[in-house]
Design an enzyme around this catalytic site. Structure first.
Site, PDB file in Angstrom:
ATOM      1  CG  LEU A  86      28.849  30.932  28.950  1.00  0.00           C
ATOM      2  CD1 LEU A  86      29.188  30.792  30.247  1.00  0.00           C
ATOM      3  CD2 LEU A  86      30.151  29.651  28.125  1.00  0.00           C
ATOM      4  CG  LEU A  88      21.478  25.142  23.878  1.00  0.00           C
ATOM      5  CD1 LEU A  88      20.442  24.050  24.246  1.00  0.00           C
ATOM      6  CD2 LEU A  88      22.420  24.696  22.834  1.00  0.00           C
ATOM      7  CG  HIS A 105      34.372  23.931  22.088  1.00  0.00           C
ATOM      8  ND1 HIS A 105      33.368  24.174  23.164  1.00  0.00           N
ATOM      9  CD2 HIS A 105      35.057  22.722  22.458  1.00  0.00           C
ATOM     10  CE1 HIS A 105      33.545  23.249  23.953  1.00  0.00           C
ATOM     11  NE2 HIS A 105      34.509  22.236  23.560  1.00  0.00           N
ATOM     12  CG  ASP A 146      30.068  22.845  22.141  1.00  0.00           C
ATOM     13  OD1 ASP A 146      30.217  23.989  21.731  1.00  0.00           O
ATOM     14  OD2 ASP A 146      30.497  22.301  23.219  1.00  0.00           O
TER      15      ASP A 146
END
Length: 192
Positions: A86, A88, A105, A146
């Site tokens: 979760l 970056l 995703h 994403d």
């Protein structure tokens, strides 16, 4: 010499397990390390059952040091696979592994992506938007949530009486079917 995968996960690790199973008897590729930011993550038990070493880290170690990068380099990691991770990815990893960090995703991006859009949050948003299709996106990782280049997308139909659990189940079936296969196709292209 085997090509080596490191899996980053924050939770249960069902996708991580499917990838570990997929490469268990592979003579060319192995899962060499599982990393997590969550000391209670069930993925640690999954890694242990496959006798794969694991490493737990915190924000300080991940973002303010090169410890993780050094660990990956020392283990000769060729590909980083995010499986329900979760955070970056920091710049030092992105620079060292260009085009060699991938994520899955639980929606058809670019819809239902971005910060905070993970797990049940995504499925709930899909339900609230009254979508007739859900799906998965496997993509390369960049500095934003994403937004990396898409590698593969697959869809499933949402029936009008599908609830959160049904949608989650349909999505996971696609993830478990496709993610290990796509990981294998990508790592085969990496030059050792």
């Amino acid at each position: 010499m085997k090509k080596r995968i490191a899996i980053f996960a924050s939770g249960s690790g069902s996708n991580a397990q499917k990838i570990m199973e997929h490469f268990k008897r592979n003579t060319e590729v192995e899962v060499a390390l599982v990393l997590t930011n969550n000391p209670d993550a069930y993925v640690l038990q999954r890694a242990d059952s496959f006798e794969i070493p694991s490493h737990i880290f915190d924000k300080q170690e991940f973002y303010k040091t090169d410890n993780i990068l050094d660990l990956l380099k020392n283990l000769d990691i060729d590909l980083i696979v995010l499986a329900g991770f979760l955070w970056l990815i920091p710049k030092n990893l992105l620079q060292e592994y260009p085009g060699r960090i991938i994520n899955i995703h639980p929606a058809i991006l670019p819809k239902f992506g971005g910060k905070g859009m993970y797990g049940d949050h995504v499925h709930q948003a899909v339900i609230e938007a009254k979508e007739t299709e859900g799906g998965i996106t496997i993509h390369y990782v960049n500095e934003n949530y994403d937004e990396g280049e898409y590698i593969y997308q697959a869809k499933y139909r949402i029936d009008k009486d599908d609830n959160l659990e049904m949608i989650k189940f349909k999505g996971q079936q696609l993830e478990h079917l496709h993610y290990p296969r796509i990981v294998e196709s990508i790592i085969k292209k990496i030059k050792k």
